[in-house]
Scaffold this motif. Structure first.
Motif, PDB file in Angstrom:
ATOM      1  N   GLN A 277       4.061   7.305 -10.482  1.00  0.00           N
ATOM      2  CA  GLN A 277       3.878   6.675  -9.176  1.00  0.00           C
ATOM      3  C   GLN A 277       5.054   6.991  -8.250  1.00  0.00           C
ATOM      4  OE1 GLN A 277       3.403   2.652 -10.507  1.00  0.00           O
ATOM      5  NE2 GLN A 277       1.144   2.743 -10.410  1.00  0.00           N
ATOM      6  N   ILE A 293       0.942   3.069  -2.811  1.00  0.00           N
ATOM      7  CA  ILE A 293       1.652   3.498  -4.022  1.00  0.00           C
ATOM      8  C   ILE A 293       2.766   2.511  -4.363  1.00  0.00           C
ATOM      9  CG2 ILE A 293       3.094   5.309  -5.022  1.00  0.00           C
ATOM     10  CD1 ILE A 293       1.515   7.335  -3.372  1.00  0.00           C
ATOM     11  N   SER A 296       1.373  -0.397  -5.990  1.00  0.00           N
ATOM     12  CA  SER A 296       1.066  -0.076  -7.385  1.00  0.00           C
ATOM     13  C   SER A 296       2.334  -0.093  -8.238  1.00  0.00           C
ATOM     14  CB  SER A 296       0.397   1.292  -7.467  1.00  0.00           C
ATOM     15  OG  SER A 296      -0.820   1.305  -6.770  1.00  0.00           O
ATOM     16  N   ILE A 297       3.418   0.445  -7.648  1.00  0.00           N
ATOM     17  CA  ILE A 297       4.689   0.428  -8.389  1.00  0.00           C
ATOM     18  C   ILE A 297       5.136  -1.008  -8.643  1.00  0.00           C
ATOM     19  CG2 ILE A 297       7.150   0.980  -8.198  1.00  0.00           C
ATOM     20  CD1 ILE A 297       6.391   3.552  -6.769  1.00  0.00           C
ATOM     21  N   THR A 300       2.980  -2.407 -11.425  1.00  0.00           N
ATOM     22  CA  THR A 300       3.391  -1.857 -12.726  1.00  0.00           C
ATOM     23  C   THR A 300       4.725  -2.435 -13.163  1.00  0.00           C
ATOM     24  OG1 THR A 300       2.251   0.201 -12.155  1.00  0.00           O
ATOM     25  CG2 THR A 300       3.793   0.271 -14.000  1.00  0.00           C
TER      26      THR A 300
END
Length: 486
Positions: A277, A293, A296-297, A300
């Motif tokens: 990512q 993104i 998403s990081i 995660t």
């Protein structure tokens, strides 16, 4: 001295050498007993010597008494000069005598020989009217025998007193000889016994020395059992305990290796995702795509932090970091606190989170509040994660006859009965839970199991009334606080 400190303060004194302690506790009491025996033998020998010398002194007195007669109304002692020489001198001292007549007059001998003390009793050892006593004469201690000798003729009769005394030189010489011989024999016996004890202790401790050498020369990685036949029967329980300790160490090392391998495997995936990512974000020029993104990081990263926290919790519990020793903890209060902490995610999913606890009921258990909080938090967090939106999660705490019951039931997908035992193992996830929450860690129920075992309990899995999963933990009476009197 260390051996005296060990005797006075056995709990705090250093143990030191087993061989030296055995030698001290065997030889020192032996020396003390031999010394007491030597004193006893010496006294008995002196008593025997006194009896022998008194018998000899009485014989001399009788020999003198046989020469005492009555002539012309007077007591006379017919003692030739040769006899006087034998009476008055001896090879180891001097002998004194005195013959006293019927009216207390001195017939023969030394006028100033000490008289018989009135408190001296007659000796019962001999069939004679004799008394023995100690006195000082001419500046020397003497032992005197006083014999009452009947004398008579046709004109008179009465009792004459014959006294014979001797200096104690001969007795002292015999006493010194007896003492020297006694001490010499006792010292030789102590030396012989000490030598035998020293060799015996070395021989008896040789198996322990072999055991020590075997343990010292073992490689660090060798945790195999030690042969109990190497040592005596009394030491075998110690060797068995050592073998048990090494077996537990093997299990602990194997568990740590499995944990490290599983943790590495579990962390490798989210870290690889994060790296991917991040690389995508570096190549992306579109601002909206970049934000997606980054979100998403962030997601995660949250999952990785959650996984790392649970891994640390599991490691602390499994490898000695957690203990159930603590004070009384209200399980109902812990459940209420967890409910408040997890109310936000429950509301976000539209889940009805309810706590059922009997009012006034004693739900106190003995344990650590932090661990119990972790147990309840894992159960409720799992229930919220795997329950679909609009579902329900019920936390129930109740006092039962057998102990305090904790029950968490949800309306999620549930777990098939054949997988109930497997999901309590770290990193195992049932198929139904994978579909409901692909980002789970598989550690929640493993943590619950370990904390419950520390508190003497065990989690039980079943189907809830709403068709989901019900987890029950019953803290037994031995680990629960006693019921309050009504």
């Amino acid at each position: 001295m260390r051996w005296l400190a060990a005797l006075l303060h056995p709990a705090t004194a250093p143990l030191g050498s087993l061989r030296n302690q055995l030698l001290r506790w065997l030889i020192l009491p032996l020396v003390a007993l031999v010394a007491l025996n030597a004193v006893s033998v010496y006294r008995d020998a002196l008593e025997t010597a006194d009896i022998a010398y008194d018998r000899s002194l009485l014989s001399s007195t009788r020999a003198l008494a046989e020469r005492v007669t009555v002539r012309g109304g007077k007591v006379v002692a017919n003692v030739p000069y040769v006899a006087l020489d034998s009476f008055e001198t001896d090879t180891l001292g001097r002998i004194y005598y005195k013959v006293t007549g019927l009216r207390g007059e001195t017939v023969s001998g030394y006028d100033d020989l000490p008289a018989v003390p009135p408190e001296v009793p007659r000796s019962d050892l001999y069939p004679a009217l004799v008394r023995f006593y100690h006195a000082d004469y001419n500046g020397e201690p003497v032992r005197i025998a006083a014999l009452l000798q009947p004398v008579f003729d046709d004109t008179m009769r009465g009792i004459a007193l014959i006294q014979v005394g001797e200096t104690l030189d001969a007795r002292r010489a015999l006493s010194r000889r007896i003492l020297f011989n006694t001490l010499l024999r006792q010292a030789l016996m102590v030396l012989a016994v000490a030598t035998l004890v020293w060799f015996a202790v070395r021989l008896v401790l040789r198996p322990l020395m072999r055991l020590k050498n075997e343990v010292e020369t073992r490689p660090l990685s060798d945790l195999s059992n030690i042969d109990q036949a190497l040592v005596h029967r009394e030491v075998r329980p110690l060797v068995a305990a050592m073998n048990g300790t090494m077996a537990r160490m093997q299990d602990l090392i194997a568990s740590q290796r499995r944990f490290i391998a599983d943790a590495s495997h579990q962390l490798r995936t989210p870290l690889a995702v994060l790296k991917t990512q991040a690389e995508l974000a570096l190549r992306e020029d579109n601002q909206e795509a970049m934000r997606a993104i980054v979100r998403s990081i962030a997601g995660t990263t949250d999952s990785t932090i959650h996984l790392a926290n649970r891994l640390l919790t599991l490691a602390r519990i499994e490898h000695g970091g957690g203990s159930a020793q603590g004070g009384p903890v209200s399980l109902a209060a812990v459940a209420a606190q967890v409910g408040l902490e997890l109310a936000v995610p429950a509301v976000q999913k539209g889940i009805d989170l309810a706590l059922e606890a009997e009012e006034g009921s004693d739900t106190t258990v003995a344990g650590q509040e932090l661990l119990l909080h972790e147990l309840v938090s894992n159960l409720v967090d799992n229930a919220i994660r795997y329950t679909p939106a609009g579902g329900s999660v019920v936390v129930r705490v109740a006092r039962q006859e057998a102990g305090v019951l904790l029950e968490v039931a949800d309306s999620g997908p549930g777990i098939p009965p054949e997988e109930h035992g497997k999901v309590l193992m770290p990193f195992y996830r049932a198929q139904a839970t994978l579909e409901a929450n692909p980002g789970g860690t598989g550690l929640g129920l493993a943590i619950v199991r370990d904390i419950a075992e520390l508190h003497g309990a065990a989690p039980a899995l079943d189907r809830s009334a709403a068709g989901g999963l019900k987890v029950t933990v019953l803290f037994p009476t031995s680990k629960a606080a006693p019921l309050k009197a009504s």
